[in-house]
Scaffold this motif. Structure first.
Motif, short mmCIF file in Angstrom:
data_model
loop_
_atom_site.label_atom_id
_atom_site.label_comp_id
_atom_site.label_asym_id
_atom_site.label_seq_id
_atom_site.Cartn_x
_atom_site.Cartn_y
_atom_site.Cartn_z
N PRO A 77 0.82 -1.21 0.00
CA PRO A 77 0.00 0.00 0.00
C PRO A 77 0.85 1.26 0.00
O PRO A 77 1.95 1.28 0.57
CB PRO A 77 -0.80 -0.09 1.31
N VAL A 78 0.35 2.30 -0.67
CA VAL A 78 1.02 3.60 -0.64
C VAL A 78 0.57 4.32 0.62
O VAL A 78 -0.63 4.45 0.87
CB VAL A 78 0.61 4.44 -1.87
N PRO A 80 0.39 7.76 2.49
CA PRO A 80 0.63 9.19 2.32
C PRO A 80 1.34 9.74 3.56
O PRO A 80 0.91 9.46 4.67
CB PRO A 80 -0.77 9.79 2.21
N PRO A 81 2.41 10.49 3.39
CA PRO A 81 3.16 10.99 4.53
C PRO A 81 2.29 11.86 5.43
O PRO A 81 1.57 12.73 4.95
CB PRO A 81 4.30 11.80 3.91
N GLY A 82 2.35 11.58 6.73
CA GLY A 82 1.71 12.47 7.69
C GLY A 82 0.21 12.28 7.86
O GLY A 82 -0.39 12.89 8.74
N LEU A 83 -0.43 11.46 7.03
CA LEU A 83 -1.88 11.30 7.17
C LEU A 83 -2.18 10.50 8.44
O LEU A 83 -1.56 9.47 8.71
CB LEU A 83 -2.44 10.57 5.95
N ARG A 84 -3.15 10.97 9.23
CA ARG A 84 -3.46 10.28 10.47
C ARG A 84 -4.30 9.04 10.22
O ARG A 84 -5.04 8.97 9.24
CB ARG A 84 -4.21 11.23 11.41
N PHE A 86 -6.94 7.85 11.54
CA PHE A 86 -8.38 8.04 11.39
C PHE A 86 -8.72 8.51 9.97
O PHE A 86 -9.60 7.96 9.31
CB PHE A 86 -8.90 9.06 12.41
N ASP A 87 -7.99 9.51 9.49
CA ASP A 87 -8.27 10.04 8.15
C ASP A 87 -7.98 8.99 7.08
O ASP A 87 -8.64 8.94 6.05
CB ASP A 87 -7.44 11.29 7.89
N HIS A 125 -4.85 9.05 16.16
CA HIS A 125 -4.26 10.36 15.86
C HIS A 125 -2.83 10.28 15.39
O HIS A 125 -2.21 11.30 15.11
CB HIS A 125 -4.36 11.28 17.08
N ALA B 246 -4.06 10.91 -2.63
CA ALA B 246 -2.78 10.78 -1.94
C ALA B 246 -2.30 9.35 -1.86
O ALA B 246 -1.11 9.11 -1.65
CB ALA B 246 -2.89 11.37 -0.52
N VAL B 247 -3.18 8.36 -2.02
CA VAL B 247 -2.71 6.97 -1.95
C VAL B 247 -2.30 6.44 -3.33
O VAL B 247 -2.03 5.25 -3.47
CB VAL B 247 -3.75 6.02 -1.32
N GLU B 251 -4.58 2.59 -6.02
CA GLU B 251 -5.48 2.43 -4.88
C GLU B 251 -6.67 3.38 -4.96
O GLU B 251 -7.77 3.05 -4.54
CB GLU B 251 -4.71 2.66 -3.57
N THR B 301 -1.89 16.37 7.62
CA THR B 301 -1.85 16.45 6.16
C THR B 301 -3.16 16.10 5.47
O THR B 301 -3.21 16.08 4.25
CB THR B 301 -0.75 15.53 5.58
#
Ligand SMILES: Nc1ncnc2c1ncn2[C@@H]1O[C@H](COP(=O)(O)OP(=O)(O)OP(=O)(O)O)[C@@H](O)[C@H]1O
Ligand SMILES: [Mg+2]
Lengths: 252, 358
Positions: A77-78, A80-84, A86-87, A125, B246-247, B251, B301
């Protein structure tokens, strides 16, 4: 169905039926074409031939409808940097969302439920890219569960998990499958685990389906020796599950 | 499929969980915008006390009647000179920062900026042509520079977008950026040529390129308001899509998105906003890079937070930068682009360092 990357045919006239509500494990050695099969199912690689999802030709479904019916856990899986977390898990709700500024309470509630079930609430978080390999993998599985699809296609969903978490995630998937009659298609490398969770096993080698059946039919020492080149002992249990023990080949 | 309903006592709450916006940040952003706006109206060669500014503004709200005790001249300064300039600063700042955040999301590259894809070069060419041909005299009643800049910017973006499309399929982000670089170089070459041919207007061209927020009444604000509205509303509705992008494309597809079409739609919205901003203010650098970045470092982000906060803090930042630009060398004005770089760069470094040490 046939899939080729450029000149290279990776899946050759492949036919596979998956019963609704079953757990079908796709196994085979590295490079056999397992990931390619799941990508074709998910519609992310061009293919010739037909894929039917619940009786409808997959190509006729809109992307959103397909995503509502089938959730995918990719092998790599990719993140995303910094994504929490929950999001990130909330992304699974996107096939159910229209264009809107904020997620609905229902979407947030479902996301929170899934996090709870995968024991990820304490990480809600944290940034996904700050998690350990196993925690991250659980987050990806959580995202696919948040998608609320009837079909789950999982590519090596447990490759980074310790033994305890492997069983925990697979048990959870099995429970959900029974509760909601989900259909699970997963690739798994550990033959012993495959024999205990799958009720159907499809063996792929060199882009062809070489065996398909129940664990007891498929997981026999000869087949394992043929395709993995290792010696194994198998034990069929009363409930139809099979455990596989692989032995070291002693020279001479 | 319906998820098993959890027993009420074990039902975890979805509210407050990594909330989409982070209410404190949103409140902070709104406070920053209001504060910057008031300061922007109060500060200048004729300084007007903040309290009176507040009263005067309140007085203009429907159903509110307070006396601000401002003289007629002061009222004119507030309404005809400072308020339009502050409004323009808010809009341009919001557009630059918001479109920057969108570009960075679409290209999955934190260094992408609103002037990517040839917008700056296109606008520069349009403005230069309008300035050197002195078409103001030809048209007379409206300033043709912003229109020419807007047209040039849209032309350049469209060219970059079209060139990166092959056989009807939208190109990859990398192709698009490369096409943008090529288009930008081409437009800059023509712009330089035109500029050298007309050296008497060099100063004017340079002052436009460095960016400024000079206004003559509410004309500029009215000019960009429609584009700003479309851009801001459209991008705010795309926050979920930007998170999915972003993914990565593969995906995103399994999440039901058509990534190429989605990317294209968001680029159109962001480019419209950026082009409108350059059209009235010239090239104000750094806002589109610094503001979204600072927001990401402090508030996370997810685009559900990054976009709204970029709009708000971008607006506040540019108005404050403009206050500095017009007071520091008063009565002369510093180009605002100089201020945004001068203030933005150290601020950016401080945030970056704090992030590195934590
Ligand atoms: N994008 C691609 N372009 C060309 N060849 C590819 C591409 N993706 C996969 N292949 C090739 O196709 C074959 C099947 O790949 P696939 O990823 O389906 O294997 P797999 O069964 O999932 O293997 P593993 O167990 O290692 O994950 C491999 O030989 C691989 O090198
Ligand atoms: Mg694979």
């Amino acid at each position: 169905m046939t899939v080729a990357y450029g000149e290279r045919t990776v899946l050759d006239r492949f036919t596979l039926d998956v019963d609704p509500g079953s757990w079908t494990a796709v196994i085979g050695p590295n490079g056999a074409g397992k990931t390619t099969l799941l990508r074709a199912l998910a519609g992310t690689v061009d293919h010739r031939g037909r894929i039917l999802i619940g009786g409808d030709a997959a190509d006729d479904l809109s992307g959103r409808e397909r995503a509502r019916r089938m959730a995918v856990v990719p092998q790599h899986p990719v993140v995303p940097p910094g994504l929490r977390v929950f999001d990130y898990v909330l992304l699974g709700r996107s096939p159910h969302q229209g264009l809107r500024f904020s997620a609905s309470d229902d979407d947030r509630q479902r996301t929170a439920d899934v996090l709870e079930r995968l024991h990820l609430t304490p990480f809600a978080h944290r940034a996904v890219d700050s998690l350990s390999g196993g925690e991250r993998q659980r987050a990806v599985v959580a995202r696919s569960l948040a998608q609320d699809a009837r079909i789950l296609a999982l590519d090596e969903p447990t490759s980074f998990l310790d033994l305890g978490h492997q069983f925990e995630v697979l048990e959870l998937l099995d429970t959900l499958r029974e509760e909601h009659r989900l259909t699970v298609v997963s690739t798994l490398h550990d033959l012993s685990i495959v024999g205990q969770f799958a009720d159907r096993i499809a063996v792929v080698d060199h882009g062809r389906l070489v065996a398909h059946g129940t664990p007891a039919e498929v997981l026999v020492p000869e087949l394992i020796a043929d395709h993995w080149n290792v010696d194994a002992r198998t034990k069929v249990h009363a409930d139809g599950s099979v455990t596989v023990a692989v032995q070291r080949r002693r020279p001479g | 499929m319906r998820r098993r309903t959890l027993h009420p006592t074990e039902r975890p709450s979805g509210r407050g969980q990594g909330t989409t916006l982070g209410a404190p940040w949103l409140v902070g952003g709104c406070v920053a915008v209001v504060a910057a706006g008031l300061v922007g109206v109060a500060v200048g060669p004729v300084s007007i006390p903040l309290g009176q500014v507040v009263r005067e503004l309140l007085d203009h709200l429907p159903l509110v009647d307070v006396d601000s005790t401002l003289s007629a001249t002061e009222k004119a300064i507030v309404w005809d000179i400072r308020a339009p300039r502050v409004a323009l600063g808010l809009l341009v700042g919001a557009l630059l920062a918001g479109s920057g955040a969108a570009y960075q999301g679409v290209f999955r590259n934190p260094l992408a900026d609103p002037y990517l894809l040839g917008i700056a070069a296109g606008a520069g060419l349009g403005a230069t042509i309008a300035i050197v041909t002195e078409s103001r005299d030809a048209i007379g009643f409206v300033d043709p520079v912003p229109f020419a800049a807007f047209a040039g910017a849209l032309l350049a973006v469209t060219a970059a977008g079209t060139l990166s499309v092959r056989r009807g399929s939208v190109g990859s982000p990398a192709t698009l950026i490369l096409a943008g670089v090529a288009v930008a170089n081409f437009f800059t070459a023509i712009q330089t040529f035109v500029q050298q041919q007309n050296s008497e207007t060099l100063q004017q061209v340079f002052s436009w390129i460095l960016g400024r927020l000079a206004t003559a009444g509410w004309g500029e604000v009215r000019l960009i308001l429609p584009y700003a509205t479309v851009c801001i509303v459209g991008l705010l509705l795309s926050v979920g899509t930007l998170d999915v992008l972003a993914v990565g494309d593969e995906e995103a597809t399994t999440l039901g998105l058509r990534p190429k079409a989605a990317r294209r739609a968001i680029l159109v919205l962001a480019s419209l906003g950026a082009a409108a901003a350059v059209a009235v203010s010239g090239l104000i650098g750094f806002v589109g890079l610094v503001v979204p970045h600072a927001v990401r470092l402090t508030a996370g982000t997810s685009h559900r937070r990054v976009l709204p906060l970029s709009f708000l803090f971008g607006a506040a930042f540019l108005v404050l930068a403009d206050v500095v630009a017009r007071t520091i060398q008063s009565p002369a004005e510093l180009p605002i682009g100089v201020v945004t770089a001068f203030v933005g760069a150290p601020f950016f470094l401080v945030i970056l360092r704090r992030q590195l040490t934590s």
